[in-house]
Motif scaffolding. Sequence first.
Motif, PDB file in Angstrom:
ATOM      1  N   GLU A  84       1.519  -3.787  -7.726  1.00 48.43           N
ATOM      2  CA  GLU A  84       0.448  -4.616  -7.162  1.00 48.43           C
ATOM      3  C   GLU A  84       0.657  -6.100  -7.452  1.00 48.43           C
ATOM      4  OE1 GLU A  84      -3.508  -3.117  -7.852  1.00 48.43           O
ATOM      5  OE2 GLU A  84      -2.953  -1.088  -7.264  1.00 48.43           O
ATOM      6  N   ASP A 105      -3.383 -10.701  -0.709  1.00 46.27           N
ATOM      7  CA  ASP A 105      -2.007 -10.532  -0.256  1.00 46.27           C
ATOM      8  C   ASP A 105      -1.589 -11.628   0.727  1.00 46.27           C
ATOM      9  OD1 ASP A 105       0.373  -9.131  -0.492  1.00 46.27           O
ATOM     10  OD2 ASP A 105      -0.063  -7.771   1.163  1.00 46.27           O
ATOM     11  N   GLU A 120      -4.447  -4.049  -0.034  1.00 48.00           N
ATOM     12  CA  GLU A 120      -5.064  -3.765  -1.333  1.00 48.00           C
ATOM     13  C   GLU A 120      -4.046  -3.526  -2.445  1.00 48.00           C
ATOM     14  OE1 GLU A 120      -8.053  -4.172  -2.129  1.00 48.00           O
ATOM     15  OE2 GLU A 120      -9.211  -4.071  -0.278  1.00 48.00           O
ATOM     16  N   THR A 121      -2.856  -3.070  -2.097  1.00 45.41           N
ATOM     17  CA  THR A 121      -1.839  -2.777  -3.109  1.00 45.41           C
ATOM     18  C   THR A 121      -0.831  -3.917  -3.268  1.00 45.41           C
ATOM     19  OG1 THR A 121      -0.515  -1.660  -1.434  1.00 45.41           O
ATOM     20  CG2 THR A 121      -1.995  -0.278  -2.752  1.00 45.41           C
ATOM     21  N   GLY A 122      -1.010  -4.987  -2.480  1.00 43.08           N
ATOM     22  CA  GLY A 122      -0.102  -6.124  -2.580  1.00 43.08           C
ATOM     23  C   GLY A 122       1.287  -5.847  -2.031  1.00 43.08           C
ATOM     24  N   GLU A 123       1.405  -4.846  -1.160  1.00 43.64           N
ATOM     25  CA  GLU A 123       2.722  -4.470  -0.618  1.00 43.64           C
ATOM     26  C   GLU A 123       2.906  -4.896   0.839  1.00 43.64           C
ATOM     27  OE1 GLU A 123       3.648  -0.233  -2.702  1.00 43.64           O
ATOM     28  OE2 GLU A 123       1.800  -0.320  -1.536  1.00 43.64           O
TER      29      GLU A 123
END
Length: 374
Positions: A284, A322, A129-132
Amino acid sequence: MPISELINLRQFLHQHPEIAGEETTTAEKILAFFANLKPDHIIENLGGNGLAFVFKGQKPGKRSLFRAELDALPIQETGEPSYKSQTTGKAHLCGHDGHMTIICGLGEKLAAQRPETGEVVLLLQPAEETGEGAKRILDDPQFEQIKPDYAFALHNLPGFPLHRVVIRKGTFAAGSTGLTISLTGKTSHAAHPDAGINPAQAIAQMLQTLPNLTEKLKTFALVTVIHAEIGSMAFGTSAGKGSLSLTIRAFDQVDLESLIEMIIEEVKRVASAEKLGCEISFVESFAVSKNDPKAAEIAEGVMKELGLAQIEKPEPFRWSEDFGLFSQSCPSYLFGLGAGENCPQLHEPTYDFPDEIIDTGVKVFEGIVRKVNG
């Protein structure tokens, strides 16, 4: 295991959501599930709380990877399923509980009948969800052990009929990034603004120019202003600092990177002209999700054999996934699975993954495995 057991697993995961970076209990639950399936190799703590389960064939061949996500959202669930989230302010409102369960169902199929050739990797990634998460996994030295020839993923899609597959050649979903511009000037008395350096004029200029930079690109791109702040509520003071936050998205990775460069250049130009200190930070960041033609041919052939109705999307989705980073690093394929026309949208507080599509997802993934790995 009967489908009812998978449904129980999905509902357990729904009750115990963990957000990006905190997915330890979720990972333990998935690990316990796979212990009974005896994969040939297990990798733990991959890119954080990530897990990979490897099922090996008898003969050499391709390595195919299937990905699901471990994390939930920091949103309070307001729906009332009997298995409602037991954690205040956190809930599986994107369907990652369902995606994990589909991967577990695929694990059962592989345990019952190993692939003939190559290897099949079932990957549970953290922090989608955070693109990490994808970046952490690709940067983890352990990833070399499971670097795939093909990567596949699905996402449930409310608004589309149950069990329909939503497909697209080329870009499936946009790449995006959040960007914050922090400007530092000098406060002064509001009666003598000329004695200070107020960032108001610079922010006003940026609000006008930055969203229009997309006109220089040939494909779809969008700059959305999400937050702006100047000074503080002190009526005797001329502001000495300010910030502007944007979300940038594009359907083409080169365009996305080019747009970011143009924004940085324009911001620095305006800040310099207004004699302001300037810092730019990103958050993000998601790469463009791009479908490989050969991977698409394999997956879409399986969908046809299963008799699943296909909906070809004319335009890519504007949201980001992602999985895009995997698609930029190896031949990949991301598709949608209809979650029902009346299903609440993703990230809505009443959303709940429909259990009836678990079996459909497992069948598509298993079909792909048998095509690639026998």
